[in-house]
Scaffold this motif. Structure first.
Motif, short mmCIF file in Angstrom:
data_model
loop_
_atom_site.label_atom_id
_atom_site.label_comp_id
_atom_site.label_asym_id
_atom_site.label_seq_id
_atom_site.Cartn_x
_atom_site.Cartn_y
_atom_site.Cartn_z
N PRO A 121 4.54 9.55 2.08
CA PRO A 121 4.51 9.78 0.64
C PRO A 121 5.42 8.97 -0.23
N HIS A 122 6.66 9.09 0.20
CA HIS A 122 7.74 8.45 -0.62
C HIS A 122 8.30 6.92 -0.01
N CYS A 123 7.43 6.39 0.48
CA CYS A 123 7.80 5.02 1.29
C CYS A 123 8.13 3.93 0.11
N SER A 124 9.51 3.56 0.18
CA SER A 124 10.02 2.64 -0.67
C SER A 124 9.53 1.15 -0.33
N MET A 125 8.70 1.06 0.73
CA MET A 125 8.22 -0.21 1.20
C MET A 125 6.85 -0.66 0.34
N ALA A 126 6.12 0.40 -0.06
CA ALA A 126 4.81 0.23 -0.41
C ALA A 126 4.65 -0.61 -1.50
N THR A 127 5.28 -1.08 -2.24
CA THR A 127 5.32 -2.49 -3.10
C THR A 127 5.13 -3.72 -2.34
N LEU A 128 6.19 -3.66 -1.42
CA LEU A 128 6.17 -4.94 -0.56
C LEU A 128 5.07 -5.19 0.35
N ILE A 129 4.71 -3.95 1.00
CA ILE A 129 3.25 -3.95 1.62
C ILE A 129 2.19 -4.45 0.80
N GLY A 130 1.99 -3.85 -0.37
CA GLY A 130 0.89 -4.32 -1.33
C GLY A 130 1.03 -5.70 -1.63
N LEU A 131 2.26 -6.01 -1.83
CA LEU A 131 2.68 -7.58 -2.29
C LEU A 131 2.09 -8.39 -1.10
N SER A 132 2.32 -8.04 0.12
CA SER A 132 2.25 -8.66 1.52
C SER A 132 0.61 -8.97 1.66
N ILE A 133 -0.24 -8.05 1.35
CA ILE A 133 -1.51 -7.83 1.42
C ILE A 133 -2.21 -8.96 0.51
N LYS A 134 -1.59 -8.66 -0.82
CA LYS A 134 -2.02 -9.65 -1.79
C LYS A 134 -1.71 -11.05 -1.75
N VAL A 135 -0.70 -11.46 -1.27
CA VAL A 135 -0.49 -12.77 -0.99
C VAL A 135 -1.18 -13.32 0.21
N LYS A 136 -1.53 -12.57 1.37
CA LYS A 136 -2.35 -12.97 2.29
C LYS A 136 -3.59 -13.43 2.03
N LEU A 137 -4.31 -12.41 1.05
CA LEU A 137 -5.57 -12.83 0.31
C LEU A 137 -5.50 -14.00 -0.30
N LEU A 138 -4.51 -14.02 -1.32
CA LEU A 138 -4.28 -15.17 -2.27
C LEU A 138 -4.40 -16.50 -1.35
N ARG A 139 -3.93 -16.62 -0.32
CA ARG A 139 -3.63 -17.65 0.54
C ARG A 139 -4.81 -17.88 1.24
N SER A 140 -5.70 -16.98 1.69
CA SER A 140 -6.89 -17.00 2.50
C SER A 140 -8.11 -17.27 1.81
#
Length: 193
Positions: A121-140
């Motif tokens: 619940p306190h994962c500091s990587m959450a924004t980076l994970i979400g950004l990675s998902i978003k970038v993958k979708l934007l590129r694909s």
């Protein structure tokens, strides 16, 4: 490799990418977890690892170029399932961060929604994970698609702030202009050997 990523994530925070939550507690923050990567504590040293789902068989209709092929939830899941976790040498699917049941697609409306669940619940990587998902979708995906990448409700302490950042096109664009941050995102998206 993972220690190098954490160094870049902290640099991205220090250089003012406009996105909060990248790196967060690079030197600690895990508290009782006790694991180490690159000299810092892991927030979740022993995550649960899940079995990967099987590959989707390709049908004759999907191979036929004359038949229109709409994009569905499984196709989106197949795009994001192999994204690497920024903290562990595992994929988002193996950590159960992404699941096909949390992908919503409407090809006629050109919309894709992906809910992801951080491992803690306190994962500091959450924004980076979400950004990675978003970038993958934007590129694909074709440009006609509108994407909504967000944290599964009730699964993260800062879900509102993270979701707000991921929904802000200008903040996402600014974050991707940061060369260090873009390098970390690209590492998350690269195929593991």
């Amino acid at each position: 490799m993972w220690g190098l990523q954490r160094k870049y994530m902290q640099t991205a925070v220090d250089s003012g990418s406009g996105m909060v939550g990248f790196g967060g507690s690079a030197g600690g923050g895990g508290g009782a977890s006790g694991g180490r990567v690159g000299g810092g504590l892991l927030e979740n040293a022993n995550p649960l690892v899940y079995e990967r789902s099987g590959e989707r068989p390709v049908t004759a209709g999907e191979e036929d170029e004359q038949v229109p092929d709409s994009i569905d939830a499984r196709e989106i899941f197949d795009l994001i399932r192999s994204i690497n976790d920024p903290e562990h040498p595992l994929t988002l699917e193996e950590l159960n961060v992404v699941e096909q049941v949390r992908v919503q697609v409407s090809d006629p409306d050109s919309t894709v929604a992906v809910a992801f669940t951080p491992t803690i619940p306190h994962c500091s990587m959450a924004t980076l994970i979400g950004l990675s998902i978003k970038v993958k979708l934007l590129r694909s995906l074709p440009q006609r698609f509108k994407m909504d990448v967000h944290i599964t409700p009730g699964t993260h302490a800062s879900e509102h702030a993270v979701n707000k950042q991921l929904a802000d096109k200008e903040r996402v664009a600014a974050a991707l202009e940061n060369t260090h941050l873009l390098e970390v995102v690209n590492q998350c998206l690269s195929a593991r050997s």
